[in-house]
Design an enzyme around this catalytic site. Sequence first.
Site, PDB file in Angstrom:
ATOM      1  N   ASN A  33     -58.092  28.646  51.452  1.00 54.89           N
ATOM      2  CA  ASN A  33     -56.785  28.310  50.861  1.00 54.89           C
ATOM      3  C   ASN A  33     -55.841  29.516  50.872  1.00 54.89           C
ATOM      4  O   ASN A  33     -54.777  29.470  50.270  1.00 54.89           O
ATOM      5  CB  ASN A  33     -56.952  27.773  49.429  1.00 54.89           C
ATOM      6  N   ASP A  59     -58.352  23.699  49.453  1.00 62.87           N
ATOM      7  CA  ASP A  59     -59.108  24.252  48.336  1.00 62.87           C
ATOM      8  C   ASP A  59     -60.489  23.620  48.225  1.00 62.87           C
ATOM      9  O   ASP A  59     -60.615  22.410  48.376  1.00 62.87           O
ATOM     10  CB  ASP A  59     -58.317  24.001  47.044  1.00 62.87           C
ATOM     11  N   SER A 125     -74.358  38.572  44.191  1.00 62.33           N
ATOM     12  CA  SER A 125     -73.999  39.986  44.123  1.00 62.33           C
ATOM     13  C   SER A 125     -75.055  40.774  43.358  1.00 62.33           C
ATOM     14  O   SER A 125     -75.708  40.235  42.447  1.00 62.33           O
ATOM     15  CB  SER A 125     -72.661  40.085  43.386  1.00 62.33           C
ATOM     16  N   TYR A 150     -66.781  37.576  36.206  1.00 67.16           N
ATOM     17  CA  TYR A 150     -67.088  37.496  37.640  1.00 67.16           C
ATOM     18  C   TYR A 150     -68.607  37.524  37.840  1.00 67.16           C
ATOM     19  O   TYR A 150     -69.183  36.649  38.491  1.00 67.16           O
ATOM     20  CB  TYR A 150     -66.435  38.650  38.415  1.00 67.16           C
ATOM     21  N   LYS A 154     -71.502  34.427  39.051  1.00 70.49           N
ATOM     22  CA  LYS A 154     -72.541  34.485  40.095  1.00 70.49           C
ATOM     23  C   LYS A 154     -73.904  34.097  39.505  1.00 70.49           C
ATOM     24  O   LYS A 154     -74.689  33.389  40.124  1.00 70.49           O
ATOM     25  CB  LYS A 154     -72.605  35.889  40.704  1.00 70.49           C
ATOM     26  N   ASN A 200     -61.822  48.988  44.653  1.00 67.62           N
ATOM     27  CA  ASN A 200     -63.093  49.509  45.161  1.00 67.62           C
ATOM     28  C   ASN A 200     -62.911  50.854  45.862  1.00 67.62           C
ATOM     29  O   ASN A 200     -61.838  51.169  46.366  1.00 67.62           O
ATOM     30  CB  ASN A 200     -63.731  48.504  46.125  1.00 67.62           C
ATOM     31  N   GLY A 296     -67.967  49.670  32.103  1.00 66.98           N
ATOM     32  CA  GLY A 296     -68.736  48.642  32.813  1.00 66.98           C
ATOM     33  C   GLY A 296     -69.494  49.165  34.024  1.00 66.98           C
ATOM     34  O   GLY A 296     -70.347  48.469  34.565  1.00 66.98           O
TER      35      GLY A 296
HETATM   36  P1  NAD Z   1     -62.491  37.644  49.891  1.00 66.33           P
HETATM   37  O1  NAD Z   1     -61.604  37.441  48.714  1.00 66.33           O
HETATM   38  O2  NAD Z   1     -62.070  38.579  50.953  1.00 66.33           O
HETATM   39  O3  NAD Z   1     -62.791  36.230  50.592  1.00 66.33           O
HETATM   40  C1  NAD Z   1     -62.882  35.017  49.875  1.00 66.33           C
HETATM   41  C2  NAD Z   1     -62.071  33.997  50.655  1.00 66.33           C
HETATM   42  O4  NAD Z   1     -62.169  32.734  49.987  1.00 66.33           O
HETATM   43  C3  NAD Z   1     -60.577  34.343  50.734  1.00 66.33           C
HETATM   44  O5  NAD Z   1     -60.134  34.172  52.059  1.00 66.33           O
HETATM   45  C4  NAD Z   1     -59.903  33.336  49.793  1.00 66.33           C
HETATM   46  O6  NAD Z   1     -58.601  33.014  50.231  1.00 66.33           O
HETATM   47  C5  NAD Z   1     -60.862  32.168  49.868  1.00 66.33           C
HETATM   48  N1  NAD Z   1     -60.918  31.323  48.670  1.00 66.33           N
HETATM   49  C6  NAD Z   1     -61.071  31.714  47.380  1.00 66.33           C
HETATM   50  N2  NAD Z   1     -61.130  30.639  46.580  1.00 66.33           N
HETATM   51  C7  NAD Z   1     -61.025  29.541  47.377  1.00 66.33           C
HETATM   52  C8  NAD Z   1     -61.028  28.147  47.145  1.00 66.33           C
HETATM   53  N3  NAD Z   1     -61.131  27.636  45.914  1.00 66.33           N
HETATM   54  N4  NAD Z   1     -60.893  27.322  48.189  1.00 66.33           N
HETATM   55  C9  NAD Z   1     -60.772  27.793  49.463  1.00 66.33           C
HETATM   56  N5  NAD Z   1     -60.764  29.105  49.742  1.00 66.33           N
HETATM   57  C10 NAD Z   1     -60.894  29.971  48.720  1.00 66.33           C
HETATM   58  O7  NAD Z   1     -63.924  38.047  49.329  1.00 66.33           O
HETATM   59  P2  NAD Z   1     -65.193  38.609  50.125  1.00 66.33           P
HETATM   60  O8  NAD Z   1     -65.313  40.056  49.866  1.00 66.33           O
HETATM   61  O9  NAD Z   1     -65.171  38.118  51.517  1.00 66.33           O
HETATM   62  O10 NAD Z   1     -66.350  37.899  49.323  1.00 66.33           O
HETATM   63  C11 NAD Z   1     -66.950  36.700  49.775  1.00 66.33           C
HETATM   64  C12 NAD Z   1     -67.995  36.267  48.769  1.00 66.33           C
HETATM   65  O11 NAD Z   1     -68.947  37.313  48.582  1.00 66.33           O
HETATM   66  C13 NAD Z   1     -67.424  35.970  47.385  1.00 66.33           C
HETATM   67  O12 NAD Z   1     -68.138  34.883  46.837  1.00 66.33           O
HETATM   68  C14 NAD Z   1     -67.707  37.237  46.614  1.00 66.33           C
HETATM   69  O13 NAD Z   1     -67.809  36.994  45.249  1.00 66.33           O
HETATM   70  C15 NAD Z   1     -69.047  37.650  47.207  1.00 66.33           C
HETATM   71  N6  NAD Z   1     -69.328  39.093  47.057  1.00 66.33           N
HETATM   72  C16 NAD Z   1     -68.463  40.006  47.557  1.00 66.33           C
HETATM   73  C17 NAD Z   1     -68.727  41.372  47.389  1.00 66.33           C
HETATM   74  C18 NAD Z   1     -67.779  42.424  47.915  1.00 66.33           C
HETATM   75  O14 NAD Z   1     -67.889  43.573  47.493  1.00 66.33           O
HETATM   76  N7  NAD Z   1     -66.875  42.105  48.822  1.00 66.33           N
HETATM   77  C19 NAD Z   1     -69.883  41.795  46.717  1.00 66.33           C
HETATM   78  C20 NAD Z   1     -70.758  40.831  46.231  1.00 66.33           C
HETATM   79  C21 NAD Z   1     -70.461  39.478  46.407  1.00 66.33           C
HETATM   80  N1  UFG Z   2     -65.128  54.569  42.084  1.00 70.54           N
HETATM   81  C1  UFG Z   2     -64.338  55.676  41.819  1.00 70.54           C
HETATM   82  N2  UFG Z   2     -62.987  55.545  41.992  1.00 70.54           N
HETATM   83  C2  UFG Z   2     -62.398  54.393  42.412  1.00 70.54           C
HETATM   84  C3  UFG Z   2     -63.212  53.272  42.683  1.00 70.54           C
HETATM   85  C4  UFG Z   2     -64.577  53.400  42.494  1.00 70.54           C
HETATM   86  O1  UFG Z   2     -64.826  56.722  41.438  1.00 70.54           O
HETATM   87  O2  UFG Z   2     -61.148  54.343  42.529  1.00 70.54           O
HETATM   88  C5  UFG Z   2     -66.591  54.686  41.934  1.00 70.54           C
HETATM   89  C6  UFG Z   2     -67.173  53.763  40.889  1.00 70.54           C
HETATM   90  O3  UFG Z   2     -67.134  54.348  39.619  1.00 70.54           O
HETATM   91  C7  UFG Z   2     -68.588  53.541  41.432  1.00 70.54           C
HETATM   92  C8  UFG Z   2     -68.422  53.618  42.949  1.00 70.54           C
HETATM   93  O4  UFG Z   2     -67.176  54.321  43.158  1.00 70.54           O
HETATM   94  O5  UFG Z   2     -69.425  54.599  41.036  1.00 70.54           O
HETATM   95  C9  UFG Z   2     -68.326  52.253  43.611  1.00 70.54           C
HETATM   96  O6  UFG Z   2     -67.326  51.474  42.961  1.00 70.54           O
HETATM   97  P1  UFG Z   2     -66.737  50.129  43.594  1.00 70.54           P
HETATM   98  O7  UFG Z   2     -65.665  49.655  42.686  1.00 70.54           O
HETATM   99  O8  UFG Z   2     -66.404  50.336  45.015  1.00 70.54           O
HETATM  100  O9  UFG Z   2     -67.980  49.146  43.575  1.00 70.54           O
HETATM  101  P2  UFG Z   2     -68.890  48.645  42.361  1.00 70.54           P
HETATM  102  O10 UFG Z   2     -70.271  49.145  42.626  1.00 70.54           O
HETATM  103  O11 UFG Z   2     -68.303  48.962  41.057  1.00 70.54           O
HETATM  104  O12 UFG Z   2     -68.796  47.062  42.518  1.00 70.54           O
HETATM  105  C10 UFG Z   2     -68.970  46.389  43.768  1.00 70.54           C
HETATM  106  C11 UFG Z   2     -68.089  45.138  43.780  1.00 70.54           C
HETATM  107  C12 UFG Z   2     -68.609  44.128  42.791  1.00 70.54           C
HETATM  108  C13 UFG Z   2     -70.061  43.882  43.004  1.00 70.54           C
HETATM  109  C14 UFG Z   2     -70.822  45.190  42.939  1.00 70.54           C
HETATM  110  C15 UFG Z   2     -72.287  45.010  43.164  1.00 70.54           C
HETATM  111  O13 UFG Z   2     -66.740  45.448  43.465  1.00 70.54           O
HETATM  112  O14 UFG Z   2     -67.913  42.911  42.985  1.00 70.54           O
HETATM  113  O15 UFG Z   2     -70.301  46.075  43.928  1.00 70.54           O
HETATM  114  O16 UFG Z   2     -72.504  44.495  44.415  1.00 70.54           O
HETATM  115  F1  UFG Z   2     -70.518  43.056  42.048  1.00 70.54           F
END
Ligand code: NAD
Ligand code: UFG
Length: 337
Positions: A33, A59, A125, A150, A154, A200, A296
């Site tokens: 979407n 969606d 995750s 979030y 999951k 991130n 967190g």
């Molecule tokens: P992203 O936001 O880049 O991709 C998600 C996609 O889904 C987007 O293109 C968004 O437009 C689409 N979307 C969201 N809600 C929707 C809906 N209701 N209907 C249709 N489309 C929808 O995120 P990502 O990094 O590619 O993550 C993909 C999956 O992996 C997610 O479930 C996320 O929670 C999980 N995940 C991601 C990370 C990470 O660090 N990237 C870590 C752990 C888990």
């Molecule tokens: N960090 C910094 N400065 C920043 C961003 C991050 O110092 O501006 C540090 C954080 O404190 C952490 C490390 O970099 O120690 C990684 O942080 P990220 O935010 O890149 O990633 P997280 O491990 O916090 O979280 C990520 C995703 C979550 C997911 C998690 C576990 O954002 O969605 O990994 O897979 F749940």
Amino acid sequence: MKNIFITGCCGYIGSHTSVELLNEGYEVIGLDNFSNSKPRVLDAIYEITGKKIKFYEGDMLDKNLLKKIFTENKIDAVIDFAAFKSVGDSVNMPIEYYINNVSSVLTLLNVMKEQDVKKIIFSSSATVYGESKIIPITEKCSIGGTTNPYGTSKLFVEKILQDLYKADNTWGICIFRYFNPVGAHQSGLIGEEPNGVPANLMPFISKVATKELKELKVFGNDYNTKDGTGVRDYIHIVDLAKAHVKGIEKLKKDSSGMFIYNLGTGKGYSVLEMINAFEKVNNVKINYKIVERRPGDVAICYADASLAKKELGWSALLGLENMCKDAYNFTQKNINN
Ligand code: NAD
Ligand code: UFG
């Protein structure tokens, strides 16, 4: 098993997984979407693979649309990426997060059940482990103790999938717990495009390198780690995407079952190590300052990824050098997008 339905196919992980599946000869039917991605990703996927996704804009909460997609296509398996993923936003918008990340999956599973399509890979995750006492983290470590909606969304979906399998063990369900996906496709055509200022580490470092952002804030240097900064398991996005092809092969081979895998490299790097590696690989200077811990955050989180190696025949091949190089390449190529 040839036709794979991918929700969230234009997002960060969905786009890279679509590329890997298309390259392996699968047909991809996609839904997005564009709540967190852009339509031009579809062109980029075509440019990389020479193949097109059969794409539906809409969606995942729209049951009628899902029914239409399943009726118009002979779908063999689903990979569900569609979700919201900002930890910070989820604290302020829990209702929106639970609707988009939990209700939408229920809608999808309901349609899958009606259409008798019972194979799914779900994106979970490492966050479900909370602050694990055991490092490296294995799939047997306890889950729970999530600190934001979030992460809890999951956890809820994992529980729903467990209950579903208990009720009907003809399902083939694969839960992937991702650690920290970083980097981009080598082409620089697809990558991570967070809205606004990145939350991130890696996209933030990349934008400091391109001077779009002034300075990185390192969140705390008083953790009980090698240099005091947080340690994570960073995994190249292309390695992560390839694991999904292995997941599909597993569901094809075993037909039914409940499978859970950590997807990480098994190595932990600190924030300072990431900065140093990025500077060295890309020959740039990253301005940073140490600030307070981010609420967190856990000190250390990295995977024991041996189960995925044993059962899927998958392990991460790309190291820190490729992660840093490809992340920077993508950010440089997409500065004004
Ligand atoms: P992203 O936001 O880049 O991709 C998600 C996609 O889904 C987007 O293109 C968004 O437009 C689409 N979307 C969201 N809600 C929707 C809906 N209701 N209907 C249709 N489309 C929808 O995120 P990502 O990094 O590619 O993550 C993909 C999956 O992996 C997610 O479930 C996320 O929670 C999980 N995940 C991601 C990370 C990470 O660090 N990237 C870590 C752990 C888990
Ligand atoms: N960090 C910094 N400065 C920043 C961003 C991050 O110092 O501006 C540090 C954080 O404190 C952490 C490390 O970099 O120690 C990684 O942080 P990220 O935010 O890149 O990633 P997280 O491990 O916090 O979280 C990520 C995703 C979550 C997911 C998690 C576990 O954002 O969605 O990994 O897979 F749940």
